[in-house]
Design an enzyme around this catalytic site. Sequence first.
Site, PDB file in Angstrom:
ATOM      1  N   GLU A 129       0.843  -1.184   0.000  1.00 59.32           N
ATOM      2  CA  GLU A 129       0.000   0.000   0.000  1.00 59.32           C
ATOM      3  C   GLU A 129       0.884   1.242   0.000  1.00 59.32           C
ATOM      4  OE1 GLU A 129      -2.761   0.507   3.271  1.00 59.32           O
ATOM      5  OE2 GLU A 129      -3.788   2.123   2.237  1.00 59.32           O
ATOM      6  N   GLY A 152       3.112   2.423  10.584  1.00 60.65           N
ATOM      7  CA  GLY A 152       2.796   1.703  11.813  1.00 60.65           C
ATOM      8  C   GLY A 152       2.609   0.217  11.581  1.00 60.65           C
ATOM      9  N   GLU A 172      -2.491  -3.985   6.899  1.00 60.73           N
ATOM     10  CA  GLU A 172      -3.581  -4.946   7.056  1.00 60.73           C
ATOM     11  C   GLU A 172      -3.651  -6.017   5.978  1.00 60.73           C
ATOM     12  OE1 GLU A 172      -3.972  -1.634   6.215  1.00 60.73           O
ATOM     13  OE2 GLU A 172      -5.565  -1.388   4.718  1.00 60.73           O
ATOM     14  N   HIS A 205      -6.782  -1.788  14.992  1.00 66.18           N
ATOM     15  CA  HIS A 205      -6.934  -1.081  13.716  1.00 66.18           C
ATOM     16  C   HIS A 205      -6.724  -2.024  12.530  1.00 66.18           C
ATOM     17  CE1 HIS A 205      -6.631   2.553  11.095  1.00 66.18           C
ATOM     18  NE2 HIS A 205      -5.833   1.764  10.393  1.00 66.18           N
ATOM     19  N   GLU A 206      -5.619  -2.736  12.527  1.00 63.15           N
ATOM     20  CA  GLU A 206      -5.329  -3.613  11.386  1.00 63.15           C
ATOM     21  C   GLU A 206      -6.340  -4.754  11.312  1.00 63.15           C
ATOM     22  OE1 GLU A 206      -3.432  -2.217   9.420  1.00 63.15           O
ATOM     23  OE2 GLU A 206      -2.553  -0.827  10.859  1.00 63.15           O
ATOM     24  N   HIS A 251      -9.613  -3.595   9.790  1.00 64.56           N
ATOM     25  CA  HIS A 251      -9.539  -3.430   8.329  1.00 64.56           C
ATOM     26  C   HIS A 251     -10.023  -4.679   7.589  1.00 64.56           C
ATOM     27  CE1 HIS A 251      -7.945   0.431   7.283  1.00 64.56           C
ATOM     28  NE2 HIS A 251      -6.758   0.287   7.843  1.00 64.56           N
ATOM     29  N   GLU A 301      -9.846   4.288   5.962  1.00 61.99           N
ATOM     30  CA  GLU A 301      -9.022   4.744   7.087  1.00 61.99           C
ATOM     31  C   GLU A 301      -9.820   5.533   8.128  1.00 61.99           C
ATOM     32  OE1 GLU A 301      -6.479   3.341   7.645  1.00 61.99           O
ATOM     33  OE2 GLU A 301      -5.734   2.601   5.726  1.00 61.99           O
TER      34      GLU A 301
HETATM   35  C1  7MF Z   1      -3.617   3.098  13.632  1.00 64.31           C
HETATM   36  O1  7MF Z   1      -3.762   2.507   7.919  1.00 64.31           O
HETATM   37  C2  7MF Z   1      -3.968   4.229  12.923  1.00 64.31           C
HETATM   38  C3  7MF Z   1      -3.304   4.558  11.771  1.00 64.31           C
HETATM   39  C4  7MF Z   1      -1.497   2.335   5.988  1.00 64.31           C
HETATM   40  C5  7MF Z   1      -0.293   2.767   6.745  1.00 64.31           C
HETATM   41  C6  7MF Z   1      -1.762   1.827   9.038  1.00 64.31           C
HETATM   42  O2  7MF Z   1      -3.540   0.353   8.441  1.00 64.31           O
HETATM   43  C7  7MF Z   1      -2.829   1.488   8.018  1.00 64.31           C
HETATM   44  C8  7MF Z   1      -2.248   1.181   6.618  1.00 64.31           C
HETATM   45  C9  7MF Z   1      -0.144   5.027   7.809  1.00 64.31           C
HETATM   46  C10 7MF Z   1      -0.415   5.919   8.845  1.00 64.31           C
HETATM   47  C11 7MF Z   1      -1.103   5.486   9.963  1.00 64.31           C
HETATM   48  C12 7MF Z   1      -1.531   4.161  10.065  1.00 64.31           C
HETATM   49  C13 7MF Z   1      -1.270   3.252   9.015  1.00 64.31           C
HETATM   50  C14 7MF Z   1      -0.557   3.704   7.885  1.00 64.31           C
HETATM   51  C15 7MF Z   1      -2.271   3.768  11.276  1.00 64.31           C
HETATM   52  C16 7MF Z   1      -1.939   2.637  12.000  1.00 64.31           C
HETATM   53  C17 7MF Z   1      -2.604   2.308  13.151  1.00 64.31           C
HETATM   54  N1  7MF Z   1      -3.346   0.805   5.729  1.00 64.31           N
HETATM   55 BR1  7MF Z   1       0.781   5.631   6.330  1.00 64.31          BR
HETATM   56 ZN    ZN Z   2      -5.486   1.842   8.396  1.00 65.89          ZN
END
Ligand code: 7MF
Ligand code: ZN
Length: 872
Positions: free
Chosen positions: A118, A258, A261, A294-295, A298, A317
């Site tokens: 991603e 971070g 998913e 979070h993951e 998703h 998101e």
């Molecule tokens: C909690 O969104 C909140 C935000 C993209 C990478 C993780 O799951 C994600 C991925 C970025 C910035 C913040 C987060 C993520 C990404 C994130 C992680 C945990 N799809 Br770039």
């Molecule tokens: Zn995310």
Amino acid sequence: MPDTIYLKDYTPYPFQIENIDLHFELEESRTRVTARSRWQRRSAGPLRLDGQELQLAALRLDGRQLAAADYTVDADTLTIAQVPDAFTLEIETIINPAGNTALEGLYVSGGNFCTQCEAEGFRKITYFPDRPDVMTVYTTTLIAEQSKFPVLLSNGNLVAEGERDDGRHYATWHDPFPKPCYLFALVAGDLDCVEDSFTTRSGRTVALRLYVRSHDLDKTAHAMASLKHAMAWDEEAYGREYDLDIYMIVAVSDFNMGAMENKGLNIFNSRYVLASPDTATDADYVAIEGVIGHEYFHNWSGNRVTCRDWFQLSLKEGFTVLRDQQFTAAMTGSAVPRIDDVRLLRAHQFQEDAGPLAHPVRPASYQEINNFYTLTVYEKGAEVVRMLRTLLGPELFRKGTDLYFSRHDGQAVTTDDFVQAMMDVSGRDLSLFKRWYEQAGTPRITVERRYDAAQGSYTLTLRQSCPPSPGQERKLPFHIPLRAALFDGKGAPLSLRLAGEAAPAGTERVLELTEEEQSYTFVDVKAEPVPSLLRGFSAPVKLALELDDGELAFLMSHDNDSFNRWEAGQQLALRVMLRLIDVLHSDGRPALDGNFSAAFARTLADGTLDPALIAEALTLPAEEYVAEFLAVVDPQAIHVARQYLRRNLGFAHREALLDTWQRLTDDGPYRIDAAAMGQRRLRNLCLGYLVEMGNDEVRSLAMGQLRAGANMTDVMAALTALVHSGAPERSEALAAFHARWHDDALVLDKWFAIQATAPLPGTLEQVKRLAASPDFNLKNPNRVRSLVGSFSARNPVCFHAADGAGYAFLADYVCELNALNPQIASRLLTPLTQWRRYDAARQTLMREQLERIGVLPALSRDVAEVVGKSLK
Ligand code: 7MF
Ligand code: ZN
């Protein structure tokens, strides 16, 4: 100047892909990827595939090798002019994972292979339509040397594995769910695994596996427990069950973000997996649970229902951040996480929304999509979904998410589809509400209050406006839910009846603002009440409600909304700080505000309050948030004012702070529940105030806490207090900490960050020394963030030193990282984009650095977009 991609240009892809079979022959510097896929035409046009930094080794259509004249290849695309309506495509590419420092696509971290696709990393693995609306079924075979890479993982279920006679082995994985390529993942390496299981509410058993390096096995319990909590919570709160037989999480130490998913195979930055009381703080524990959640969430909001195009990023998101926020709130059962989220939004998203990179939650254009993984898309996006929930109420909102998931399961959709589901279950017209997705900028609401004693009526007149943002000069009014309550003189909430209503409807109402100006008249109001508005921060706006100091103090002790109770204290503190800044600017003598100091003492002594909330209340507004209220930001004055206040509150309440610190000393077994964390938070807040005053006695308390080394929360709090106050013991303390922890990368990151955020004169020189030390590593994003990122984004007074040395330091690193890792370079750069907020001298110095970066040869698209837009 890079090309701009526009939402309005969206067209469906002209082909469908039935399935893809991927073979990886994994070698560090030369990996061969064979992709065999089955295609069907949907509409007219050539076959165009994305691909970058690939060496094309073979290209076969229906088994026939294509001649050079049959296709064209440039730096970003492979085009085949003539293809039949149904065909099989076979592509062989050679890539170099060991040379991949951008950490996008397939790369090597700590000797292991892993991927990050991603948003557009898959195109660095093979030629493919790298867009989220092209979904297909993946079968992946990994072949690698068995001794070096005993573990071979990809999405879905393991369907075959075996040894070959050349020392290599293989594994084949099949993912039955069609997915976009950004959710593809593979891992190959020498990893250990902890295993557990979860039984879904329909009775299916899911194997849970967490892969880490063997010496990290003792730090996985919290992540595994968090995963099980998340799976249970999603069933309960959203009716969502997991869908594969196996869920894997892999921790890697070189990761741009971070976590990710990927279907059935999440890849995590190790900092969001590994925790033990010795090495992780309470904040780390909470963050890990949130990110694991979070993951996991998703899997439905993102994977089962995905995005049509990257303009819709907030569809997955924003919604998933709301889901992880609700999860964290449920796990801690307190208002603390909400307060922390709002702090982040107001200190940083508001800044973004007012700057040159401001964009709507659903942007209309971008140059580099990696630059749009922003606080606006994530945090404001979550606020937008939260507002939908506030407007519909929890039951209808849940009906709406059920409809959204069932209607769009297996599809790639838009934010409009999400809102449509909410409209369909509620029968409400939310067309105005969609402006939250379309217009950038933070709306401002002013409030006029009028009490009519003769009529017994109370009128609130609300006016909204929103400043211009790039490409959007004029804004239309937003649909804003404003939670409201009114309190009588004794602190009791009034029953609220609006003029024209037959009977009161509760003590809290959601006022819906949809026009530039609206008035609400409450009747049966016996005496002038104190209003509590925007309760729970019900909309991402700036509320200008001019309560006097007495009213704020009243709400601080009487409001029955914990968020607004906290907010009243913050407003009072903000006002005191702004007055101090005025005094400093006019060379006056500062003094501690007596009313504020009294309110501080009352809160500290309030035995009825949750210690965590006391700590939140006694934490002064962040310097970045104070900056929002100044026409020209003066980082020095803001810092001096905040420091003055902290020091003098410390002097004034020394006894109470010491008592609290002693009283909350916990000799029992270490626990990480909300109550224990709240106690440590308050206790360490007291320590911070005490050490700030700088006397020998309290410094020795801090040294004692540091040496006792009971847990990382207490150790970090003591070390931070000593280092940030410039205590004479700081070198000794830092050396001891380094000696104990230099082998643990995540703990060493903390050691770097503490020093980089010290608001002291010598910090930049110290940061430069650290950057030259063998522990520093430009190729590791966590280390870069902990040193360069912390200094430039979390140490305003040093970064904005009047001579511009902080700016030059950051620019040096942006220049180096531009070549190595453009995503990290572009993110580090953001503090410089805010140059318009500062005085003329700083503006010039900041612009000079942006211009210097702007003329770099081989400027990456990521950095070019940020520099270009901020100099416009
Ligand atoms: C909690 O969104 C909140 C935000 C993209 C990478 C993780 O799951 C994600 C991925 C970025 C910035 C913040 C987060 C993520 C990404 C994130 C992680 C945990 N799809 Br770039
Ligand atoms: Zn995310």
